[in-house]
Motif scaffolding. Structure first.
Motif, PDB file in Angstrom:
ATOM      1  N   LEU B  75      37.278 -24.114   5.452  1.00  0.00           N
ATOM      2  CA  LEU B  75      36.770 -25.150   4.554  1.00  0.00           C
ATOM      3  C   LEU B  75      35.445 -25.726   5.056  1.00  0.00           C
ATOM      4  O   LEU B  75      34.509 -25.948   4.285  1.00  0.00           O
ATOM      5  N   PHE B  76      35.369 -25.934   6.358  1.00  0.00           N
ATOM      6  CA  PHE B  76      34.143 -26.468   6.960  1.00  0.00           C
ATOM      7  C   PHE B  76      32.980 -25.530   6.660  1.00  0.00           C
ATOM      8  O   PHE B  76      31.877 -25.968   6.297  1.00  0.00           O
ATOM      9  N   TYR B  79      31.755 -26.077   3.179  1.00  0.00           N
ATOM     10  CA  TYR B  79      30.979 -27.314   3.035  1.00  0.00           C
ATOM     11  C   TYR B  79      29.588 -27.175   3.640  1.00  0.00           C
ATOM     12  O   TYR B  79      28.606 -27.664   3.082  1.00  0.00           O
ATOM     13  N   TYR B  82      27.525 -25.277   1.301  1.00  0.00           N
ATOM     14  CA  TYR B  82      27.240 -26.087   0.115  1.00  0.00           C
ATOM     15  C   TYR B  82      26.119 -27.082   0.396  1.00  0.00           C
ATOM     16  O   TYR B  82      25.158 -27.213  -0.368  1.00  0.00           O
ATOM     17  N   VAL B  83      26.234 -27.757   1.538  1.00  0.00           N
ATOM     18  CA  VAL B  83      25.216 -28.750   1.886  1.00  0.00           C
ATOM     19  C   VAL B  83      23.878 -28.064   2.135  1.00  0.00           C
ATOM     20  O   VAL B  83      22.827 -28.516   1.673  1.00  0.00           O
ATOM     21  N   LEU B 157      36.241 -34.209   7.021  1.00  0.00           N
ATOM     22  CA  LEU B 157      35.621 -33.597   5.836  1.00  0.00           C
ATOM     23  C   LEU B 157      35.821 -34.494   4.619  1.00  0.00           C
ATOM     24  O   LEU B 157      34.897 -34.692   3.831  1.00  0.00           O
ATOM     25  N   TYR B 161      32.591 -35.785   2.886  1.00  0.00           N
ATOM     26  CA  TYR B 161      32.192 -35.145   1.630  1.00  0.00           C
ATOM     27  C   TYR B 161      32.954 -35.693   0.436  1.00  0.00           C
ATOM     28  O   TYR B 161      32.695 -35.293  -0.700  1.00  0.00           O
ATOM     29  N   GLU B 166      33.560 -29.252  -4.961  1.00  0.00           N
ATOM     30  CA  GLU B 166      32.179 -28.791  -5.122  1.00  0.00           C
ATOM     31  C   GLU B 166      32.182 -27.282  -5.262  1.00  0.00           C
ATOM     32  O   GLU B 166      33.186 -26.631  -5.020  1.00  0.00           O
ATOM     33  N   GLY B 257      34.056 -20.557  -1.502  1.00  0.00           N
ATOM     34  CA  GLY B 257      33.405 -21.703  -2.126  1.00  0.00           C
ATOM     35  C   GLY B 257      32.540 -21.301  -3.302  1.00  0.00           C
ATOM     36  O   GLY B 257      32.284 -22.109  -4.187  1.00  0.00           O
ATOM     37  N   VAL B 262      34.898 -25.556  -3.280  1.00  0.00           N
ATOM     38  CA  VAL B 262      35.154 -26.154  -1.974  1.00  0.00           C
ATOM     39  C   VAL B 262      35.765 -27.524  -2.221  1.00  0.00           C
ATOM     40  O   VAL B 262      35.175 -28.321  -2.936  1.00  0.00           O
ATOM     41  N   GLY B 263      36.907 -27.796  -1.650  1.00  0.00           N
ATOM     42  CA  GLY B 263      37.509 -29.106  -1.874  1.00  0.00           C
ATOM     43  C   GLY B 263      38.642 -29.355  -0.907  1.00  0.00           C
ATOM     44  O   GLY B 263      39.135 -28.424  -0.273  1.00  0.00           O
TER      45      GLY B 263
END
Lengths: 496, 342
Positions: B75-76, B79, B82-83, B157, B161, B166, B257, B262-263
């Motif tokens: 998951l990290f 993210y 995504y960022v 997270l 976030y 996302e 993702g 991603v969530g």
């Protein structure tokens, strides 16, 4: 001798195997632990986030809170499918107090709080913000925090369907307090629970779908529709309105119900038959985006006049996010963004006055005024409005278990509400105007073009729903012909 | 007589398996395109599971560490990408978007992909060096430490976030879907994710079977003390394996993702999937991870659709099917399909 040797090898094998088995056992144990930890951890973290946020607003002015202050808690979702609208909800309610009660915002982010402001001479005190995640359990723990720890006398909220039922039931245990719904839209909240101190100045999901099925049947020629709905109280209620309407004319439906919070819709998209006349989407929140994205990937864009949807398909935040993906869709919602009425203009200017600056705490388009026609903004605004009106009528009297306020709220009407007059029925549930619109695109930006209105939709839905009819669900209401008051009589809107 | 009773569960399971196959064959003959779509859903999900579980099984096979933080790394990774994508390539404002206002270039996807993969590799390396190395050989303690890490990461997270789902954008120049005759399927799922899984599988196979490092890893799986006695720097190998395993989690996170979203909650979901995959396939086995992932993906996908029996709809209970699969496999092979005693 050989026996001993065999014994030794067997033992050795046993010993060698042992660590792996132990590992497997450890992994199993750990997994169980993780499940508990993950759930517990998740909820506690968001709770702590919320309580720290609320305590910061509380501490800044707690010392100065006069004893005659009106203590209000605002309950919304900061996580889950609808977490994106957290500040639209809070902003909606507070924009009313800022524009009409003299409160001042503590910065451009609504959840930073407000200071000042009075209702009938009593100072307004926002005691905290409830941060739920669209589950009943979380909403319940958050409303309890607002009421029992932060001592809210009046709660505005919640946001989501299952939460509404839970909070309405909770309100029965707090008969001396007042609960005004935020924007949750499950039918049972008011039709079945009927708590005497829970008021809802917005329609339920079915009311917000009134007329869509009829228009789809008569104008778009749908005969068989696929209804995809979030598998929880609001998804069911929203779809129930469409199904009751569409089947009333003789249409038939296939129902698909992915759980709320689904991210991978592929297996539900596979359940959609290859041939259908139209699809009604009651998939909400971030699910709307995931569903549309994955549908277009696996089935291609929707053909002209084959997509309809509930409030989410027409929500400004969703429109800003989906771009062209749902242009042409038929949507039902209790707001008409394209209206030029003075009431709507006054409301939008109130939002602009309260929160002029764009903020990333709001979903695109990024300003509260840009989200004016979102049910998330306007319903919280109307809740604050109704509260102001009723409290003013009783001169801020909260004595005697708030009896005077309860009586006043039940009689409160909002004839100048932004998108059509609102009155309450005997269950303290709003009677609202509903709108049927096309999603159009002007200059690349999707917008709403309202084509029909159904005035004065009641929760009873022309006698379809009563306190004793089965609650909307996966298979309810059954698809059958019936007479509805607005069948074929939706009023065309030509001049806005 | 006793033999007969002992074989009863097996017979029942074989009968159940046959029933499932017949049921699917009937469904396949009824709706060709739908069946193909459901099968591809399962296969592409399996591809993602394989990428993630391959890293999990690699770490376990060599070091006997059940890395319970593997899902959090997944998951990290999502993210981070995504960022990186929103801040470096898309102006960095949107809370949730679809179809992207600004178009996404191929670099706008690949750079975040590589960046997130490497960062997660380093995070994994950090976890191994700082938290696990001094507990070497203490399996239970290591498992508990990684659980702690996973809970901490999950909460951080959410705090950072938020609870909102996302989605990472694929390059705009890539098609949304591919069409073969009357059949249409998502391009990213079918081509990119499936292709990436095949590439990961082949590369890992080559690495493990045909390189010196692979030889060391295989030797380490069989007998660590002996490998160490032969003068190989086992610590370095461990660090490398953890880096690689974590990288795969991060890589999977970025693909996941983009393919889905991603969530919060996806971390435990993918940890659970990885665990099921390696339990089915056998802990530490790469072919086992591939077969396990495929079985899990297909069972999840079929059970979500085909549990309609007339008017009775059992699909909401379809989630149980994956655990029946685990039970069925363990009943025959307690160590998993490709598992070997240590």
């Amino acid at each position: 001798m050989t026996n001993v040797a065999e014994e030794v090898t067997r033992l050795e094998r046993g010993i060698r195997r042992w660590p792996l088995r132990r590992l497997a056992a450890a992994a199993g144990l750990a997994l169980c632990g993780l499940w508990i930890a993950a759930c517990g951890g998740k909820s506690s973290s968001s709770a702590s986030g919320a309580s720290s946020a609320s305590s910061s607003t509380t501490s800044s002015s707690a010392a100065a809170t006069p004893s005659n202050a009106i203590r209000i808690g605002i309950l919304s979702d900061c996580a889950g499918d609808f977490g994106a609208w957290y500040n639209a909800d809070i902003g909606g309610a507070q924009a009313y107090f800022i524009a009409h009660n003299g409160a001042k915002p503590n910065g451009p982010v609504p959840s930073n709080g407000i200071t000042g402001g009075t209702i009938a001479g009593h100072p307004i005190k926002i005691v905290g913000y409830g941060c739920a995640d669209d589950t009943a359990a979380k909403a319940l723990s958050e409303v309890r925090r607002l009421v029992e720890a932060d001592k809210a006398q009046i709660v505005i909220g919640p946001l989501s369907g299952d939460e509404g039922i839970a909070v309405a039931n909770y309100s029965k245990t707090q008969p001396g307090l007042t609960f005004i719904n935020g924007t949750s839209g499950a039918q049972d909240t008011t039709l079945k629970v009927r708590s005497p101190n829970f008021y809802r100045f917005n329609g339920d999901g079915a009311q917000w779908s009134a007329g869509v099925g009829d228009v789809a049947y008569r104008k778009l020629g749908w005969r068989h529709a696929v209804v995809i709905m979030d598998d929880y109280a609001f998804g069911w209620t929203s779809a129930a309105g469409f199904i009751a309407d569409f089947c009333a004319d003789g249409g038939t439906v296939t129902r698909i119900y992915p759980p709320l919070g689904t991210t991978d819709y592929s297996s539900y998209i596979s359940q959609i038959p290859q041939k259908f006349d139209g699809l009604f989407s009651a998939v909400g929140g971030t699910g709307t985006l995931d569903f549309l994205k994955q549908y277009t990937q696996s089935r291609g864009a929707f053909k002209k006049n084959t997509l309809a949807g509930n409030i989410f398909l027409g929500d400004p935040a969703v429109l800003a996010a989906v771009h062209a993906a749902d242009v042409g869709a038929l949507v039902g919602q209790p707001t008409n963004e394209d209206t030029s009425s003075a009431n709507a203009a006054a409301y939008i200017s109130a939002l602009k006055q309260a929160y002029p600056a764009p903020t990333t705490s709001l979903p695109k388009p990024g300003t509260l005024a840009g989200l004016a026609s979102s049910v998330f903004t306007v319903n919280y605004y109307m809740a604050a409005w109704a509260l102001d009106k009723a409290l003013t009528a009783v001169h801020g009297d909260l004595s005697n278990g708030q009896a005077a306020l309860h009586a006043a709220l039940a009689k409160t009407t909002l004839p100048d509400a932004p998108y059509g007059p609102v009155t309450l029925d005997q269950n303290r549930q709003a009677i609202v105007d509903n709108y049927i619109a096309d999603v159009t695109t002007t200059g690349g930006t999707p917008g709403i073009h309202t084509i029909y209105t159904v005035p004065g939709v009641t929760q009873a839905f022309g006698g379809t729903f009563t306190p004793t009819t089965p609650s909307p669900g996966r298979g309810q209401p059954v698809c059958q012909k019936r007479a509805l008051p607005w069948q074929g009589k939706e009023q065309s809107i030509s001049v806005h | 007589m006793t033999l007969g009773i002992r074989q009863l569960p097996r017979t029942a399971l074989i009968a159940l398996g046959l029933l499932v196959v017949v049921w699917l064959a009937i469904k396949a003959s009824q709706g060709g395109n739908t069946f193909l779509q459901v099968t591809l859903n399962g296969t592409t999900d399996a591809a993602l599971y394989f990428i993630v579980a391959a890293g999990f099984t690699l770490i376990f096979g060599l070091m006997r560490v059940v890395n319970m933080a593997h899902g959090s790394l997944y998951l990290f990774g999502g993210y981070i990408a995504y960022v990186a994508q929103t801040h470096w390539y898309a102006g960095g404002t949107s809370q949730f978007q679809l179809g992207a206002t600004s178009s996404t270039s191929i670099w706008g996807f690949l750079v975040p992909l590589v960046f997130a993969t490497l960062v997660i590799g380093l995070v994994g390396l950090g976890i191994q060096q700082l938290l696990l190395r001094w507990n070497q050989g203490q399996d239970l303690r290591q498992a508990l430490i990684t659980i702690a890490v996973s809970v901490i990461i999950a909460d951080q997270l959410i705090a950072h976030y938020g609870g909102i789902v996302e989605s990472i954008q694929q390059p705009t120049s890539w098609p949304n879907s591919i069409v073969i005759g009357t059949f249409r399927y998502g391009f990213f799922r079918l081509v990119v994710v499936l292709g990436a899984a095949l590439a990961v599988g082949v590369l890992l196979y080559l690495l493990i079977q045909h390189t010196r490092l692979g030889m060391i890893i295989r030797a380490g799986v069989d007998d660590r003390p002996m490998l160490s006695a032969l003068g190989v720097n086992v610590q370095l190998v461990f660090a490398g394996a953890f880096f690689l395993g974590a990288m795969l989690a991060g890589f999977g996170g970025v693909l996941g993702g983009t393919m889905i979203s991603v969530g919060p909650g996806l971390d435990s979901q993918f940890l659970l999937n990885s665990l099921i995959v390696v339990i089915i396939g056998g802990m530490g086995s790469l072919p086992g991870a591939a077969i396990g992932a495929l079985l899990l993906g297909l069972v999840q996908s079929y059970s979500a659709i085909y549990l309609h029996f007339g008017a009775t709809d059992l699909t909401p209970y379809g989630v149980l099917a994956q655990f029946i699969l685990v039970i069925a496999v363990l009943a025959f092979r307690p160590l998993g399909l490709f598992g070997r005693p240590a």
